[in-house]
Design a protein around this motif. Structure first.
Motif: not given
Length: 396
Positions: A122-132
């Protein structure tokens, strides 16, 4: 330790290494490798099934490498579709967190703490924007995703595939990119997901991870893979007596496989125990003691054996059964189906084999399921043979 000796250790209990040449090159570099395993906390217990791959990480750790555990607190919200014929129920964040805390406490019954790093995706996947997310999706094609057998089967059977399920392999692949994994471990059902990680790593300019898969441990029922939802599991936090008793309940044909995947018993010893004429009950006792010793102690294993014998074997053995002489023409290695047939407890050898497959034949209440088994005559003397529910003979 030579490279070949290291490979011998790492090959045990694996089904595929993609590929061995890459693995040997990485090992030859002489640096600590980053060995990744993703665990989605969808349940509270670490089972012997989960422990198969955790123990493989420990093998790497003993060789000086670093175990990287990815706790899937984000991906557990999706639910891994691997091997599923329908969409899994999505867990709530509260359910995931409860399971995370329970699993964390159990990991170090297996892993070496000072050589373990724990991450939360969640530390990286949870921070992804919709553009990401859109950019990530552009790196993989629908055709490649649909190569998965479970998705292909669902399409053929007109079963739904939700969009979030298609995203799961990409999320798991991003875990490998984020920690720059050298190796990823997983069960056989994780092969597709792990190969997605190789592809994404190359696209992000990293050296692709080596993929190593391990067999899925068959549960105590002898039919399905070990699963908490099916109740056919042994937890590494079970009491010594429960752990011993559950192991003793497995079908005979699983003994060698459980030795290989669940213990450190040398394979040479496993071959000895699997040799023709060996009593599977004795092998199973050694297996149960080895497993209990791993997660408790040698003393606990000895005490669990004593408890099992006193509580189950002796209590459940019928002592006043009619005596039956083992026919001389059966030789020194006695075929159990032939014995049952000659004693008139089944119509024929074939009928006796069918009874064995159904779990209806036992010695001292230990079920026999291998119709090809031959047991030394001297090991049968004094034992109680049971056929069906009410036919007992004391063998003499």
């Amino acid at each position: 330790m030579t490279l070949d000796q290291q490979m011998d250790i790492l090959r045990r209990g694996t089904t595929q290494i993609i590929d061995e040449t890459d693995l040997r090159k990485k090992l030859a570099e002489g640096r600590p490798l980053r060995v990744k395993l993703g665990l989605d906390p969808t349940a509270k217990d670490v089972t012997l099934g989960w422990a198969v791959v955790l123990r493989k990480i420990r093998d790497f750790q003993r060789l000086g490498h670093t175990g990287c555990i990815i706790v899937g607190d984000f991906t557990a919200l999706i639910g891994d579709p691997s091997g599923k014929s329908k969409t899994r129920r999505q867990l709530t964040r509260e359910e995931v967190q409860i399971n995370v805390e329970a699993v964390k406490e159990q990991l170090f019954k297996i892993l070496i703490p000072e050589r373990t790093e724990i991450f939360y995706n969640a530390d990286w996947l949870g921070k992804m924007t919709f553009e990401d997310v859109i950019r990530l999706c552009s790196r993989y094609t629908v055709a490649r995703i649909l190569e998965r057998d479970d998705f292909t089967n669902r399409l053929r059977e007109n079963r739904p595939i939700a969009m979030h399920e298609i995203m799961y392999p990409l999320c798991q692949g991003m875990d490998s990119v984020e920690i720059n994994a050298d190796i990823e471990l997983g069960g056989n059902d994780q092969l597709f997901n792990n190969l997605v990680g190789r592809t994404l790593m190359e696209q992000y300019g990293q050296a692709p991870q080596v993929v190593m898969t391990c067999p899925l441990l068959v549960g105590t029922d002898g039919k399905e893979k070990m699963s908490q939802s099916l109740g056919n599991y042994v937890s590494i936090t079970d009491s010594p007596n429960d752990m011993f008793g559950k192991t003793m309940s497995i079908p005979d044909e699983l003994i060698a496989n459980w030795f290989e995947l669940c213990t450190d018993v040398p394979m040479e010893r496993v071959k000895e125990l699997s040799a023709e004429g060996k009593n599977p009950r004795d092998s199973k006792v050694e297996l149960a003691k080895a497993i209990v010793a791993l997660y408790h102690s040698d003393e606990a294993a000895n005490e669990a054996e004593r408890y099992f014998v006193e509580t189950f074997s002796k209590r459940q053995t019928v002592t006043d059964a009619p005596e039956a002489a083992i026919p001389n023409d059966l030789g020194d290695l006695v075929s159990i189906p032939a014995l049952v047939a000659q004693l008139g407890l089944a119509k024929s050898n074939g009928a006796a084999k069918d009874l064995m497959k159904a779990g209806a034949i036992s010695l001292d209440e230990e079920k026999l399921s291998d119709a090809g088994i031959r047991i030394p005559r001297q090991d049968l003397v004094g034992k109680i043979l049971r056929v069906g529910k009410h036919q007992y003979r004391k063998l003499v």
